[in-house]
Design a protein around this motif. Structure first.
Motif, PDB file in Angstrom:
ATOM      1  N   ILE A 121       0.857  -1.180   0.000  1.00  0.00           N
ATOM      2  CA  ILE A 121       0.000   0.000   0.000  1.00  0.00           C
ATOM      3  C   ILE A 121       0.893   1.229   0.000  1.00  0.00           C
ATOM      4  O   ILE A 121       1.701   1.405   0.922  1.00  0.00           O
ATOM      5  N   PRO A 122       0.797   2.086  -1.027  1.00  0.00           N
ATOM      6  CA  PRO A 122       1.643   3.282  -1.069  1.00  0.00           C
ATOM      7  C   PRO A 122       1.489   4.138   0.184  1.00  0.00           C
ATOM      8  O   PRO A 122       0.469   4.076   0.874  1.00  0.00           O
ATOM      9  N   ASP A 123       2.506   4.919   0.438  1.00  0.00           N
ATOM     10  CA  ASP A 123       2.524   5.740   1.644  1.00  0.00           C
ATOM     11  C   ASP A 123       1.658   6.985   1.513  1.00  0.00           C
ATOM     12  O   ASP A 123       1.360   7.648   2.495  1.00  0.00           O
ATOM     13  N   ASP A 124       1.237   7.320   0.292  1.00  0.00           N
ATOM     14  CA  ASP A 124       0.479   8.542   0.064  1.00  0.00           C
ATOM     15  C   ASP A 124      -0.665   8.262  -0.906  1.00  0.00           C
ATOM     16  O   ASP A 124      -0.526   7.454  -1.823  1.00  0.00           O
ATOM     17  N   VAL A 125      -1.791   8.939  -0.702  1.00  0.00           N
ATOM     18  CA  VAL A 125      -2.975   8.694  -1.537  1.00  0.00           C
ATOM     19  C   VAL A 125      -2.762   9.110  -2.995  1.00  0.00           C
ATOM     20  O   VAL A 125      -3.527   8.713  -3.870  1.00  0.00           O
ATOM     21  N   THR A 126      -1.733   9.901  -3.268  1.00  0.00           N
ATOM     22  CA  THR A 126      -1.466  10.331  -4.641  1.00  0.00           C
ATOM     23  C   THR A 126      -0.667   9.284  -5.416  1.00  0.00           C
ATOM     24  O   THR A 126      -0.504   9.407  -6.623  1.00  0.00           O
ATOM     25  N   GLU A 127      -0.144   8.268  -4.721  1.00  0.00           N
ATOM     26  CA  GLU A 127       0.666   7.249  -5.362  1.00  0.00           C
ATOM     27  C   GLU A 127      -0.201   6.044  -5.737  1.00  0.00           C
ATOM     28  O   GLU A 127      -1.306   5.877  -5.229  1.00  0.00           O
ATOM     29  N   ILE A 128       0.314   5.217  -6.633  1.00  0.00           N
ATOM     30  CA  ILE A 128      -0.439   4.048  -7.078  1.00  0.00           C
ATOM     31  C   ILE A 128       0.373   2.774  -6.906  1.00  0.00           C
ATOM     32  O   ILE A 128       1.608   2.816  -6.797  1.00  0.00           O
ATOM     33  N   ASN A 129      -0.325   1.660  -6.872  1.00  0.00           N
ATOM     34  CA  ASN A 129       0.289   0.344  -6.956  1.00  0.00           C
ATOM     35  C   ASN A 129      -0.206  -0.262  -8.269  1.00  0.00           C
ATOM     36  O   ASN A 129      -1.393  -0.558  -8.398  1.00  0.00           O
ATOM     37  N   PRO A 130       0.653  -0.439  -9.259  1.00  0.00           N
ATOM     38  CA  PRO A 130       0.209  -0.945 -10.563  1.00  0.00           C
ATOM     39  C   PRO A 130      -0.411  -2.335 -10.489  1.00  0.00           C
ATOM     40  O   PRO A 130      -1.127  -2.738 -11.401  1.00  0.00           O
ATOM     41  N   ASN A 131      -0.145  -3.069  -9.414  1.00  0.00           N
ATOM     42  CA  ASN A 131      -0.753  -4.391  -9.249  1.00  0.00           C
ATOM     43  C   ASN A 131      -2.210  -4.299  -8.802  1.00  0.00           C
ATOM     44  O   ASN A 131      -2.885  -5.318  -8.666  1.00  0.00           O
ATOM     45  N   LEU A 132      -2.692  -3.075  -8.557  1.00  0.00           N
ATOM     46  CA  LEU A 132      -4.074  -2.883  -8.134  1.00  0.00           C
ATOM     47  C   LEU A 132      -4.868  -2.058  -9.150  1.00  0.00           C
ATOM     48  O   LEU A 132      -5.841  -1.398  -8.802  1.00  0.00           O
ATOM     49  N   LEU A 133      -4.429  -2.103 -10.395  1.00  0.00           N
ATOM     50  CA  LEU A 133      -5.139  -1.344 -11.425  1.00  0.00           C
ATOM     51  C   LEU A 133      -6.522  -1.923 -11.692  1.00  0.00           C
ATOM     52  O   LEU A 133      -7.455  -1.211 -12.053  1.00  0.00           O
ATOM     53  N   THR A 134      -6.659  -3.243 -11.530  1.00  0.00           N
ATOM     54  CA  THR A 134      -7.978  -3.868 -11.615  1.00  0.00           C
ATOM     55  C   THR A 134      -8.506  -4.070 -10.206  1.00  0.00           C
ATOM     56  O   THR A 134      -7.761  -4.484  -9.311  1.00  0.00           O
ATOM     57  N   VAL A 135      -9.783  -3.775 -10.012  1.00  0.00           N
ATOM     58  CA  VAL A 135     -10.372  -3.830  -8.676  1.00  0.00           C
ATOM     59  C   VAL A 135     -10.584  -5.283  -8.262  1.00  0.00           C
ATOM     60  O   VAL A 135     -11.307  -6.032  -8.922  1.00  0.00           O
TER      61      VAL A 135
END
Length: 333
Positions: A121-135
């Protein structure tokens, strides 16, 4: 954990292993928060040394005082990077390519899921985890076997524990006169609220100052209430919630709206845990000790999302067995 300094500035954390099965060294650049003590203990069985390099905005400092000397020193290296932070430091990769050594590179997203069995889980809401692009969610292939497990085990559990229900009824009445059951609004699947049913373990005036997480040696909990929490007896009435289809046997812990609203604002991907039914027990509950606040909610979310993304029957049964260990070992709270 040892600390190494350069010009009186702490720049690296090093952990040496005495039992490693390989000569490989693990280097984590732009390290933030995701490793727990038990994660480190597991990794130290595999790597002879773990080196954690905190995130730095100073490219020259990161390269010349941390990464380059390490690449020169060690022969077998596993480099874990966070592309979100290291994007400006592409020279790291160029530096690695120029080194004629056994170096493998893994992103922190893949490393967490493959090696630690949790989702980064990224440290900031503005960051993404590409492994979570699909819900992540549950399809029929998962929902049907889970429903069979829920109903079967709930019926068996109710029949086996019915004497405990009777005993608890009288002990609660004796120690803390008032209602035996405690109804509390929780957030369920698709953010729908429901009333979670528990045996009451706190005094009637426990929340006169507003909602708050319980804490160790909480003075609001009466004697038998403390025992119920340690053994998870207070959770038994949630079997009724399973029959009402509010809960599953296993899933993310249902939280109160006042907490989920806060977590959803500051923890990336937090709302994804509401894509499935919450559970009486869950992967996060057996893998992470009870905690309160944003830090603990973030860590528990890593396990909840791993469970949703990687559900299988073996994982379901494993959680049931680990829950039994928690109950009989009186490790609840």
């Amino acid at each position: 954990m040892g600390n190494t300094y350069v010009s009186d500035r702490k720049y690296i954390h090093r952990l040496l292993s005495k039992t490693a099965v390989s000569e490989e060294v693990l280097i984590v650049t732009s390290y933030d928060y995701f490793l727990q003590k038990k994660d480190l203990a597991l990794l130290l069985k595999r790597y002879k040394e773990i080196i954690l390099i905190p995130h730095s905005d100073n490219d020259d400092y990161l390269l010349n005082h941390t990464v380059r000397p390490l690449l020169d020193r060690f022969e077998k290296i596993h480099l874990v990077t966070n592309p979100q932070y290291d994007r400006r430091n592409r020279v790291i990769y160029e530096l690695v390519v120029r080194k004629n050594k056994s170096i493998r590179i893994t992103t922190v997203y893949d490393f967490c899921e493959r090696d630690l069995k949790k989702v980064y889980i990224p440290d900031d809401v503005t960051e993404i985890n590409p492994n979570l692009l699909t819900v992540p969610t549950f399809g029929r292939r998962v929902r049907y076997p889970k429903k069979i497990i829920d109903i079967t085990i709930s019926i068996i559990l109710f029949l086996l524990t019915f004497p405990i229900w009777i005993l608890s009824y009288f002990r609660i009445k004796l120690e803390s006169p008032g209602p035996v059951f405690y109804f509390q609004e929780r957030v369920g699947m698709n953010n729908r609220p429901f009333n979670c049913i528990k045996f009451r373990s706190m005094r009637l005036d426990a929340e006169r100052n507003g909602a708050s997480f319980s804490k160790k040696n909480d003075s609001r909990i009466f004697s038998y209430g403390s025992f119920m929490r340690l053994t998870r007896i207070d959770e038994l009435p949630q079997i009724i919630n399973i029959f009402r289809r509010d809960l599953s046997l296993i899933g993310p812990r249902p939280e109160r709206p006042v907490f989920t609203e806060t977590f959803d604002e500051i923890i990336p991907y937090y709302n994804l845990r509401h894509n499935i039914k919450p559970g009486i027990t869950g992967y996060a509950q057996v893998m992470y000790s009870y905690g309160a606040g944003v830090y603990d909610a973030r860590h528990k979310l890593m396990y909840d999302l791993y469970y949703i993304k990687n559900w299988n029957l073996f994982l379901e049964l494993k959680i049931i067995l680990l829950t039994a260990v928690v109950i009989f070992g009186k490790k609840g709270r």
